[in-house]
Structure formats: structure tokens, C-alpha cells
Design a protein around this motif. Structure first.
Motif, mmCIF file in Angstrom:
data_model
loop_
_atom_site.group_PDB
_atom_site.id
_atom_site.type_symbol
_atom_site.label_atom_id
_atom_site.label_comp_id
_atom_site.label_asym_id
_atom_site.label_seq_id
_atom_site.Cartn_x
_atom_site.Cartn_y
_atom_site.Cartn_z
ATOM 1 N N SER A 18 39.760 15.671 92.169
ATOM 2 C CA SER A 18 39.840 16.462 90.944
ATOM 3 C C SER A 18 39.740 15.590 89.696
ATOM 4 C CB SER A 18 41.155 17.243 90.936
ATOM 5 O OG SER A 18 41.323 17.935 89.719
ATOM 6 N N LEU A 19 40.448 14.457 89.706
ATOM 7 C CA LEU A 19 40.386 13.551 88.556
ATOM 8 C C LEU A 19 39.004 12.948 88.401
ATOM 9 C CD1 LEU A 19 43.832 11.742 88.854
ATOM 10 C CD2 LEU A 19 43.185 13.559 87.266
ATOM 11 N N THR A 20 38.341 12.661 89.524
ATOM 12 C CA THR A 20 36.974 12.134 89.451
ATOM 13 C C THR A 20 36.037 13.151 88.813
ATOM 14 O OG1 THR A 20 37.341 10.764 91.409
ATOM 15 C CG2 THR A 20 35.070 11.245 90.828
ATOM 16 N N ALA A 21 36.141 14.410 89.242
ATOM 17 C CA ALA A 21 35.297 15.456 88.655
ATOM 18 C C ALA A 21 35.575 15.607 87.164
ATOM 19 C CB ALA A 21 35.539 16.776 89.384
ATOM 20 N N ARG A 22 36.856 15.498 86.783
ATOM 21 C CA ARG A 22 37.194 15.612 85.359
ATOM 22 C C ARG A 22 36.618 14.447 84.567
ATOM 23 N NH1 ARG A 22 43.385 16.675 84.110
ATOM 24 N NH2 ARG A 22 42.784 18.508 85.368
ATOM 25 N N GLU A 23 36.656 13.261 85.127
ATOM 26 C CA GLU A 23 36.073 12.107 84.441
ATOM 27 C C GLU A 23 34.566 12.290 84.244
ATOM 28 O OE1 GLU A 23 37.202 9.347 83.037
ATOM 29 O OE2 GLU A 23 39.304 9.867 83.370
ATOM 30 N N ASP A 140 31.340 4.861 86.541
ATOM 31 C CA ASP A 140 31.603 4.354 87.898
ATOM 32 C C ASP A 140 32.834 3.454 87.929
ATOM 33 O OD1 ASP A 140 29.377 5.725 88.725
ATOM 34 O OD2 ASP A 140 28.033 3.984 88.594
ATOM 35 N N ALA A 141 33.016 2.650 86.881
ATOM 36 C CA ALA A 141 34.180 1.765 86.820
ATOM 37 C C ALA A 141 35.465 2.577 86.728
ATOM 38 C CB ALA A 141 34.058 0.816 85.618
ATOM 39 N N ARG A 142 35.455 3.630 85.893
ATOM 40 C CA ARG A 142 36.661 4.462 85.784
ATOM 41 C C ARG A 142 36.946 5.199 87.093
ATOM 42 N NH1 ARG A 142 34.722 5.482 80.448
ATOM 43 N NH2 ARG A 142 33.822 7.488 81.066
ATOM 44 N N VAL A 143 35.877 5.683 87.764
ATOM 45 C CA VAL A 143 36.076 6.375 89.034
ATOM 46 C C VAL A 143 36.623 5.403 90.090
ATOM 47 C CG1 VAL A 143 34.886 7.513 90.942
ATOM 48 C CG2 VAL A 143 34.378 8.159 88.584
ATOM 49 N N ALA A 144 36.061 4.168 90.121
ATOM 50 C CA ALA A 144 36.550 3.175 91.079
ATOM 51 C C ALA A 144 38.010 2.828 90.814
ATOM 52 C CB ALA A 144 35.680 1.922 91.019
ATOM 53 N N ALA A 145 38.363 2.688 89.525
ATOM 54 C CA ALA A 145 39.755 2.397 89.183
ATOM 55 C C ALA A 145 40.662 3.558 89.579
ATOM 56 C CB ALA A 145 39.883 2.122 87.687
ATOM 57 N N LEU A 146 40.169 4.771 89.383
ATOM 58 C CA LEU A 146 40.957 5.941 89.755
ATOM 59 C C LEU A 146 41.238 5.971 91.256
ATOM 60 C CD1 LEU A 146 42.188 8.692 88.984
ATOM 61 C CD2 LEU A 146 39.926 9.691 89.342
ATOM 62 N N TRP A 147 40.198 5.735 92.063
ATOM 63 C CA TRP A 147 40.391 5.729 93.514
ATOM 64 C C TRP A 147 41.226 4.521 93.961
ATOM 65 C CZ3 TRP A 147 39.581 9.383 97.044
ATOM 66 C CH2 TRP A 147 38.792 10.467 96.706
ATOM 67 N N TRP A 149 43.663 3.051 92.183
ATOM 68 C CA TRP A 149 45.062 3.352 91.914
ATOM 69 C C TRP A 149 45.605 4.402 92.887
ATOM 70 C CZ3 TRP A 149 48.391 0.550 89.568
ATOM 71 C CH2 TRP A 149 48.001 -0.321 88.549
ATOM 72 N N SER A 150 44.749 5.351 93.273
ATOM 73 C CA SER A 150 45.186 6.346 94.257
ATOM 74 C C SER A 150 45.510 5.684 95.595
ATOM 75 C CB SER A 150 44.100 7.404 94.447
ATOM 76 O OG SER A 150 43.850 8.091 93.225
ATOM 77 N N ALA A 151 44.637 4.727 95.981
ATOM 78 C CA ALA A 151 44.889 4.011 97.236
ATOM 79 C C ALA A 151 46.167 3.180 97.154
ATOM 80 C CB ALA A 151 43.701 3.116 97.571
ATOM 81 N N VAL A 152 46.393 2.535 95.988
ATOM 82 C CA VAL A 152 47.614 1.732 95.817
ATOM 83 C C VAL A 152 48.852 2.614 95.891
ATOM 84 C CG1 VAL A 152 48.914 0.328 94.171
ATOM 85 C CG2 VAL A 152 46.476 -0.106 94.539
ATOM 86 N N ILE A 153 48.796 3.756 95.210
ATOM 87 C CA ILE A 153 49.948 4.664 95.224
ATOM 88 C C ILE A 153 50.193 5.194 96.630
ATOM 89 C CG2 ILE A 153 50.780 6.889 94.391
ATOM 90 C CD1 ILE A 153 49.295 6.298 91.759
ATOM 91 N N GLY A 154 49.088 5.578 97.337
ATOM 92 C CA GLY A 154 49.250 6.062 98.706
ATOM 93 C C GLY A 154 49.808 5.001 99.637
ATOM 94 N N THR A 155 49.310 3.756 99.490
ATOM 95 C CA THR A 155 49.807 2.667 100.335
ATOM 96 C C THR A 155 51.275 2.374 100.053
ATOM 97 O OG1 THR A 155 47.582 1.699 100.377
ATOM 98 C CG2 THR A 155 49.420 0.279 101.014
#
Length: 460
Positions: A18-23, A140-147, A149-155
């Protein structure tokens, strides 16, 4: 961990999508807004015939921002543009033609750049069109950072869940493991074993307290039973000894029928003495909690054959030991000698003059198998079924306690004992003793019995 992982995937992945689509929507809206600014300046020049100063100023600002822009008139001819040519070409011209026709095409992404096109003037009758090409690298950089941070939070959430679940599992399982170990030691004969009631959830603490109550009652019952047998047997020895002494004195001067009656009474007293000794031996065997030591089976067999050979010779019985490998068993100190004493005594008493008793040993998987074979009258199937019980064999010629002692000592050390028919007639006692594997062989504890002395309670 599986449940937590599933929950994280169901929560984090949709949020990141959802955040990626919003970006992406925000990036395109920003690009379209910049395109409209250039289109507004281009309209003043194309429709109002104003100087191109404002239009060129906006084109220069777009170039400084790293964008590529191109302005087309109503005939789809290029009017002005930035030095970058990414906003020109067939794809850009197709977008311009569709805009000039009154359509609103979906902006495509080409070679890492996103194209947007806006009409200059009214949508239905535009005076031209503006194409803006912007690099998608920031998006692409913002989307990569978003994913990322999502991976870091999930881990981090998964790691916290693992840590919490491990601590919770240990909090529950450690008292259960302790209780399991206590139950195992209690089953092995450590009647004073108790579980810890100070850790774990309330249910586990209550279970440990119940186990301790059960263990205490079991210890009291077993010790009471053993104490009764031991005390009665011990108290009977003194009057039996005194009675035997008096009978011996009376028999010294007795003659005729009186001497025969006294001799019969002496035999009964001797049988009762052996019975009392057997009960004491059973009580000691039941109280034994063996600490396994390395016992050389071949040496113990040879020693007991040598000790019992004079007794066998007196009865006209041939006692031998078959040659076997050097094997080591894990048994309590002195237990193998006591087991063999009882089995040899039974076999020697059972066979007639001229009979044979043979001891043999061999490896049997993870066990050491010992056989005591005789060619006597043997046992019926019913007698073999109850032979290891105290006084269970009605055909026993002795006290009926010898095989009970053997069974108790063998099973308390983790072995098994059984009786089989000897081929050609007779009885064979088969013992499967736990093997001492992976350790240096040790000498067995020597038996205090030697020569022709028979063990207390042996036989029957």
C-alpha cells in the motif's frame, strides 16, 4: 515462530504494498503538477502569442532539476525543449497526438524514466501539449527504502517473538524436564527423589507437588514393606539358632526312634534358617539401587565356577564354563556374583548324580548374554511362568527365593532374565545384561564368598 511469521507476512507485506502504491501515485502527481506549470507557460506563448520568455524559464528550471521536457504546438510539431531528448521521439509524439485528440493517456515508464503529457490550454481544444520525462531512480530508491524498513521491522518483530517464545517455552518446559528426570530416577529406585516445586506456571507447580506427595507415600510403603520383611527375618534368626543348638545337644545322647525324630527336626530347622536367610537376601536385593560399574563377565564366570566346583564334585555333578570372549557388563558391584551363585546352586541341586551344569556367555547386540544350562528334570510351563516370584514355584525344592533374587538383581540393573528348556532335557537360565560400551573394562568387585561356602539365600 510459524504463526508469528504468517502474521507478520499478512500485516507487513500488504502495508508495504500500500505504501509503495502511494509513493508511486505521489511521484506521478508531483510530475504531472510540474508538467502543468510548463503547460501553463507554454499556453501563453502558443495561444496568446506572448513572448516565450516564461516558457523557456520553466524549461530551464526543469533541466536544472534533471528532467527532460518538450513543448509541441497544435499540429504536434516541436516548438521548444530541454537539451535532453528523452521527452521526444515516437513514444512522446504518440502521447501528444492522443492529448491533442482530447484523450488522457496513461503515462508510461520507458528506460527508467516516467513520461507525463499535459495539454496546453483547454482539454477539448488544446493549443499544444507538453511532455515531461523524469527519472524513476528517486522513486525506486524510496520504494527500496520502504521495503527495507519493512523487512527490518518484520525481522525485529520476529526476533522479539522468538526471544519471548523461547523464554516462555523454557519457563514451562524446564520444570517439566526436571519433573521428568525426577520421575525417571524414582522409577530407577531412588525413592528419596523429589521434584522442584518453585518454578514454572502454577499448573506445573501443582503437578510437582502432587508428584512429591506420591513419591513420599511410595517411599513410605516400600520402606515399610522392606522393613517388615527384614525385621521379621532378623528376629527369627536368634530363636532358630537357639532351637537348633538345643536340638544338637539333645541329639548327642539320643538313640533309636528319638534320634531319628531329632534328626528330622534338625533338617526342618536348617530349612527354616535357609528360608530366613533367603528373605533377608530378598530384602537386601529390593533395597539395592545399583550404581553401574564395569564387570568382566568372563572373569566372574570363571571365579564362580571355581568356587562352586567342590560343592558340585561332592554331589557328583560336573560344573564347567564354556570358553567365551572377554565381555564387560554394566552392573552393580557384586551383583553378578550373587546372581551366578543362586543360579549355580539351583542347577547343582536340580541335576542328579552324573549330570552336568554349564555356564556360557556371548555378545548379543548391545547386551551380554549369560546362560546357565543343566540337564536335570527341567520345569513345566506353569512353573517357569511363576518361577521368578517369591514362593511362586510349587515345584521348588529349596526356599523358592533364589530365582526371585536373581530376577530382582537383573532387572534393577536394566537386564532381563528368562527360563528356557535345554535341548535334550533340562533347564537353561538366560540372562541379558547391559553391556559396558565405549569404556575401558574394569575388574568386578570380588565376592567375599569363596571355597565351598554357599551364599545366604542361594538356591531355591
Amino acid at each position: 515462530m510459524i504463526l508469528t511469521s504468517v502474521l507478520l507476512v499478512l500485516a507487513v507485506v500488504p502495508l508495504a504494498v500500500s505504501l509503495t502504491a502511494r509513493e508511486r501515485v505521489a511521484f506521478r502527481d508531483s510530475q504531472r503538477a510540474d508538467t502543468r506549470v510548463i503547460a501553463a507557460a507554454a499556453e501563453e506563448h502558443l495561444s496568446d502569442r506572448e513572448p516565450a520568455t516564461a516558457m523557456r524559464r520553466e524549461l530551464e528550471a526543469a533541466a536544472r532539476a534533471g528532467d527532460c521536457a518538450a513543448v509541441y504546438d497544435a499540429s504536434a510539431r516541436l516548438v521548444a525543449g530541454t537539451p535532453c531528448t528523452a521527452a521526444r521521439g515516437e513514444e512522446a509524439e504518440e502521447l501528444v497526438e492522443r492529448v491533442l485528440e482530447g484523450h488522457e493517456p496513461e503515462p508510461p515508464e520507458s528506460e527508467g524514466r516516467l513520461l507525463t503529457v499535459e495539454p496546453a490550454g483547454e482539454v477539448r481544444e488544446p493549443s499544444g501539449a507538453v511532455v515531461l520525462a523524469r527519472s524513476a531512480a528517486p522513486l525506486d530508491a524510496r520504494v527500496a527504502a520502504l521495503w527495507g524498513w519493512s523487512a527490518v521491522i518484520g525481522t525485529a518483530a520476529l526476533a522479539a517473538s522468538v526471544l519471548l517464545s523461547v523464554r516462555l517455552a523454557r519457563w514451562v518446559s524446564r520444570p517439566l524436564s526436571t519433573l521428568d528426570a525426577a520421575a525417571r530416577r524414582l522409577g530407577e529406585g531412588a525413592l528419596d527423589e523429589r521434584a522442584d516445586v518453585g518454578g514454572g506456571p502454577p499448573e506445573v507447580r501443582r503437578l510437582a507437588a502432587t508428584f512429591n506427595t506420591m513419591a513420599a507415600r511410595t517411599e513410605a510403603l516400600v520402606h515399610g514393606h522392606r522393613a517388615v520383611i527384614a525385621d521379621v527375618s532378623h528376629q527369627l534368626r536368634t530363636p532358630l539358632a537357639a532351637l537348633r543348638l538345643r536340638l544338637d545337644v539333645l541329639a548327642t545322647g539320643a538313640e533309636g526312634d528319638t534320634a531319628g525324630e531329632l534328626a528330622s527336626a534338625q533338617e526342618e530347622i536348617a530349612r527354616l534358617s535357609r528360608l530366613v536367610d533367603g528373605l533377608l537376601a530378598v530384602a537386601r536385593a529390593e533395597q539395592a539401587t545399583p550404581l553401574p560399574t564395569a564387570v568382566r563377565v568372563d572373569e566372574a564366570v570363571a571365579e564362580r565356577v571355581a568356587a562352586w566346583s567342590p560343592v558340585a564334585e561332592e554331589r557328583g555333578v560336573r560344573l564347567t564354563a564354556s570358553a567365551g570372549p572377554a565381555l564387560t557388563a554394566a552392573l552393580g558391584a557384586g551383583h553378578l556374583e550373587q546372581i551366578l551363585d543362586n543360579l549355580i546352586a539351583n542347577a547343582v541341586e536340580a541335576v542328579a548324580e552324573g549330570g552336568t551344569v554349564t555356564l556360557a556367555h556371548e555378545a548379543a547386540g548391545t547386551s551380554v548374554r549369560v546362560r546357565v544350562r543343566d540337564n536335570g528334570p527341567g520345569m513345566s510351563a506353569g512353573a517357569k511362568a511363576v518361577a521368578f516370584r517369591r514362593f511362586g514355584n510349587p515345584e521348588a525344592g529349596g526356599t523358592g527365593l533364589g530365582l526371585a533374587i536373581v530376577h530382582r538383581l537383573v532387572t534393577s540393573n536394566g537386564g532381563t532374565a528368562r527360563l528356557e528348556d535345554t535341548p535334550g532335557g533340562g533347564l537353561t537360565a538366560v540372562l541379558d545384561l547391559p553391556s559396558w560400551q565405549g569404556r575401558a573394562p574394569g575388574r568386578p568387585v570380588p565376592s567375599p564368598k569363596g571355597g565351598r561356602e554357599r551364599p545366604a539365600g542361594a538356591g531355591g
